[in-house]
Design a protein around this motif. Sequence first.
Motif, mmCIF file in Angstrom:
data_model
loop_
_atom_site.group_PDB
_atom_site.id
_atom_site.type_symbol
_atom_site.label_atom_id
_atom_site.label_comp_id
_atom_site.label_asym_id
_atom_site.label_seq_id
_atom_site.Cartn_x
_atom_site.Cartn_y
_atom_site.Cartn_z
ATOM 1 N N HIS A 1 51.847 14.495 -10.449
ATOM 2 C CA HIS A 1 53.270 14.840 -10.732
ATOM 3 C C HIS A 1 53.283 16.244 -10.532
ATOM 4 N N ALA A 2 54.610 16.472 -10.677
ATOM 5 C CA ALA A 2 54.895 17.878 -10.469
ATOM 6 C C ALA A 2 54.332 19.031 -11.597
ATOM 7 N N GLY A 3 53.873 18.512 -12.712
ATOM 8 C CA GLY A 3 53.018 19.220 -13.516
ATOM 9 C C GLY A 3 51.690 19.579 -13.187
ATOM 10 N N HIS A 4 51.186 18.662 -12.458
ATOM 11 C CA HIS A 4 49.840 18.754 -12.125
ATOM 12 C C HIS A 4 49.728 19.662 -10.891
ATOM 13 N N LEU A 5 51.066 19.618 -10.044
ATOM 14 C CA LEU A 5 50.898 20.444 -8.700
ATOM 15 C C LEU A 5 51.297 21.677 -9.058
ATOM 16 N N TYR A 6 51.761 22.228 -9.935
ATOM 17 C CA TYR A 6 52.139 23.300 -10.636
ATOM 18 C C TYR A 6 50.871 23.962 -10.872
ATOM 19 N N SER A 7 50.025 23.273 -11.980
ATOM 20 C CA SER A 7 48.756 23.754 -12.418
ATOM 21 C C SER A 7 47.535 23.997 -11.058
ATOM 22 N N HIS B 1 46.274 29.396 -20.653
ATOM 23 C CA HIS B 1 47.231 28.094 -20.734
ATOM 24 C C HIS B 1 48.564 28.340 -20.330
ATOM 25 N N HIS B 2 48.958 27.349 -19.274
ATOM 26 C CA HIS B 2 50.207 27.728 -18.722
ATOM 27 C C HIS B 2 51.348 26.896 -19.475
ATOM 28 N N GLY B 3 52.656 27.247 -19.195
ATOM 29 C CA GLY B 3 53.749 26.398 -19.870
ATOM 30 C C GLY B 3 53.632 25.262 -18.929
ATOM 31 N N LEU B 4 54.464 23.980 -19.493
ATOM 32 C CA LEU B 4 54.483 22.826 -18.716
ATOM 33 C C LEU B 4 55.744 22.594 -18.093
ATOM 34 N N ILE B 5 55.744 21.771 -16.978
ATOM 35 C CA ILE B 5 56.860 21.532 -16.523
ATOM 36 C C ILE B 5 57.669 20.301 -17.401
ATOM 37 N N VAL B 6 58.842 20.445 -17.519
ATOM 38 C CA VAL B 6 59.589 19.296 -18.457
ATOM 39 C C VAL B 6 60.545 18.549 -17.365
#
Length: 228
Positions: free
Chosen positions: A19-25, A205-210
């Motif tokens: 999902h978008a959060g994984h892709l950001y990471s 540790h980065h912020g999470l996509i919400v």
Amino acid sequence: VVFKMSCFRFAPSPNGYLHAGHLYSARLNAEMAMARGGTLLLRIEDIDITRCRPHFEAAIIADLAKAGINFTGEVRRQSEHFSFYAAKIEELNARGLLYRSYETRTGRKNENYALKLDMQKALAIVSKPLFWLEKGERIEAKPELWGDVTLARKEIPTSYHVSVVLDDAMQGITHVVRGEDLYEQTHIHVLLQALFNLPTPAYHHHGLIVDAEGEKLSKSKGAARVSL
Ligand code: GLU
């Protein structure tokens, strides 16, 4: 002066789609690796054989490729290393640091035991200060916050904590860049690194996509697969 090449990793669990959060990471890892002239490795964290599926792994790898994220070297798949994790856990057991617990979360007895770390004994045998570098800042590790953590179960002879720490060392990871939902877990990871006599990487540790409701994206809540 010994120059150590920077090595990053992206470590998805194939229990759902990317999902978008994984892709950001993954993108942040790729950018940071590039900026340092380092490498980025891929690890598949599939120890939970009840929830991980080969078709999710294939989809994650395909989506990362479509997104243009390139990994160096071979993929490390945790499910191929159960005996290695079990042997390392047995080392801790032989040092008297583990005990079997038959209690469930609700306090009832269970026939499937958990192997727990005796936190007091563990802290008593580490002599060096426990800390990690978070975005360059020194953070004191306080694993006692977690109490006696479960390091393995009868059904799954390892745990996220043990596997992630051993694999970061096996893959020569110098920089762990992951979501801030895993920040607190780092207290345990630093303790395990000390017990196994492994180096502690630097952490970011980065912020999470919400989502629109301000909730973090998660597979369990059915976050959508990235469309690429
Ligand atoms: N496998 C974990 C996840 O998918 C990430 C573990 C880590 O980066 O330490 O959330």
